[in-house]
Enzyme design. Structure first.
Site, mmCIF file in Angstrom:
data_model
loop_
_atom_site.group_PDB
_atom_site.id
_atom_site.type_symbol
_atom_site.label_atom_id
_atom_site.label_comp_id
_atom_site.label_asym_id
_atom_site.label_seq_id
_atom_site.Cartn_x
_atom_site.Cartn_y
_atom_site.Cartn_z
ATOM 1 C CD GLU A 90 -3.162 -1.242 2.227
ATOM 2 O OE1 GLU A 90 -4.012 -1.963 2.172
ATOM 3 O OE2 GLU A 90 -2.604 -0.744 3.376
ATOM 4 C CB CYS A 103 2.975 7.545 2.657
ATOM 5 S SG CYS A 103 3.605 6.532 4.010
ATOM 6 C CB CYS A 110 6.691 -4.564 10.043
ATOM 7 S SG CYS A 110 7.946 -3.555 11.052
ATOM 8 C CB CYS A 114 4.940 -0.803 16.888
ATOM 9 S SG CYS A 114 6.990 -0.415 16.436
ATOM 10 C CB CYS A 117 2.004 -0.511 14.238
ATOM 11 S SG CYS A 117 2.152 -0.505 12.383
ATOM 12 C CD GLU A 158 12.760 0.512 10.996
ATOM 13 O OE1 GLU A 158 11.950 0.984 11.825
ATOM 14 O OE2 GLU A 158 13.354 1.298 10.396
ATOM 15 C CB CYS A 329 0.151 7.565 11.061
ATOM 16 S SG CYS A 329 1.612 8.232 10.334
HETATM 17 S S1 SF4 Z 1 5.110 1.466 13.255
HETATM 18 FE FE1 SF4 Z 1 6.589 0.992 11.606
HETATM 19 S S2 SF4 Z 1 8.219 -0.172 12.567
HETATM 20 FE FE2 SF4 Z 1 6.639 -0.460 14.195
HETATM 21 S S3 SF4 Z 1 5.497 -2.183 13.472
HETATM 22 FE FE3 SF4 Z 1 4.737 -0.745 12.211
HETATM 23 S S4 SF4 Z 1 5.463 -0.582 10.355
HETATM 24 FE FE4 SF4 Z 1 6.903 -1.762 11.691
#
Ligand code: SF4
Length: 339
Positions: A90, A103, A110, A114, A117, A158, A329
């Site tokens: 995406e 973006c 990932c 986190c 997320c 990341e 985000c």
């Molecule tokens: S915030 Fe960024 S680094 Fe953390 S899990 Fe989501 S995509 Fe990965």
């Protein structure tokens, strides 16, 4: 055939050199393809016909297949592209008055996990190639005919965990013969893989580190990577980060209701960053049905900002974009959790 979007200018010059062609042809190709967005070799009139034919046989252009395009009521658009091996990537286009930002994603899933997320919930599937990262830009340009002025590496993944491909993509986006985006217009956001950050040239792009807490216990809870790169390591890195006089590091702070949004949290953050030349970007948490966190009240967010401003920091609140189409985000990749 060589995928053209995989090559930096230096790599292209090298390939042409090995084939006995003049190096300046690489600059011509970059100009036609990235600057003028002409991808038909027949139309590259300052290149001899015989050479155009050779280039046509040498290079291919990979455009990602469009799976869906969802437009948010705030004007941003989320693109879902399908990779050759059936995964979805995406990207989000965000037009504003003075700029248009894309973006881009750097990985499918990932590893960082986190807690706030959605992409982190998917787990890691694979890195995107340079070709796939650059192709997000070229595919969006092709679909929208938009001039993209800024790129942020804040999509799925990341970036520092796929650093080689990310650096190559930045070099392609920044090439004066190509898209010619200055380093101030390219931002890489990281959860703080400091050892990798140290290896990249300081003047390559703007660096944004996702901080989200001012004490190690809370940060480890939100971001397990904090066990490897705790706050002290991150702040030490930020102090040594001096690409030039004007630049400063950005810290992102995803502010989450009743988790890290108190006045005490803001004071702690101000203490932690004391003496660090930086900018703090407060990002109100975007709620998702896959995660139980809540967005703080406006009052709490403003109070958080007020404390930082009072302590002398540049602290901005990021306007959420594309929330209604899960493009904001921390929301990218929701579709992986819905199958
Ligand atoms: S915030 Fe960024 S680094 Fe953390 S899990 Fe989501 S995509 Fe990965």
């Amino acid at each position: 055939m060589e995928p053209f979007f995989n090559l930096t200018l230096n790599e292209l010059e090298h390939i042409l050199g090995v084939c006995g062609k003049e190096k300046f042809r690489a600059r011509q190709l970059f100009k036609w393809i990235y600057n003028k967005f002409v991808l038909d070799f027949e139309l590259m009139t300052d290149i001899p016909k015989s050479l155009r034919k050779i280039f046509k046989e040498m290079f291919s252009f990979t455009f990602l297949n469009l799976e869906s395009m969802e437009r948010s009521k705030d004007g941003s658009t989320k693109f879902a592209f399908r990779t050759h091996d059936g995964y979805t990537v995406e990207s989000v286009l965000m037009p504003e008055e003075d700029r248009t930002t894309l973006c881009v994603s750097t990985q499918i899933g990932c590893k960082m996990g986190c807690r706030f997320c959605v992409t982190g919930k998917i787990g890691f599937i694979r890195n995107l190639t340079t070709d796939e990262i650059v192709s997000q830009m070229m595919s969006v340009k092709k679909l929208t005919d938009t001039t993209i002025t800024n790129v942020v590496f804040m999509g799925m993944g990341e970036p520092m965990d796929n650093v080689e491909n990310v650096i190559k993509a930045i070099q392609i986006f920044g090439s004066p013969y190509g898209l010619n985006l200055s380093k101030r217009k390219i931002t890489v956001s990281t959860s703080g893989l400091i050892d990798t950050l140290k290896t990249i040239p300081q003047n390559l792009c703007v660096i944004a580190i996702s901080l989200n807490a001012a004490d190690d216990e809370k940060r480890t809870y939100l971001m397990p990577i904090n066990r490897i790169y705790p706050l002290e390591t991150i702040v030490d890195f930020a102090r040594s980060y001096r690409p030039d006089k004007r630049s400063r590091i950005t810290f992102e702070y995803v502010i989450i209701g009743d988790i890290n949004d108190s006045g005490k949290d803001a004071e702690k953050l101000a203490d932690l960053l004391s003496g660090v030349k930086c900018k703090i970007n407060i990002i109100p948490y975007n709620e998702s049905k896959h995660i139980s966190f809540k967005t703080p009240s406006d009052e709490k967010i403003l109070n958080f900002q007020r404390i930082l401003l009072k302590r002398g920091y540049t602290a901005t609140i990021r306007k959420s974009k594309g929330q209604d189409v899960s493009a904001a985000c921390g929301l990218l990749g929701s579709r992986y959790l819905e199958v």
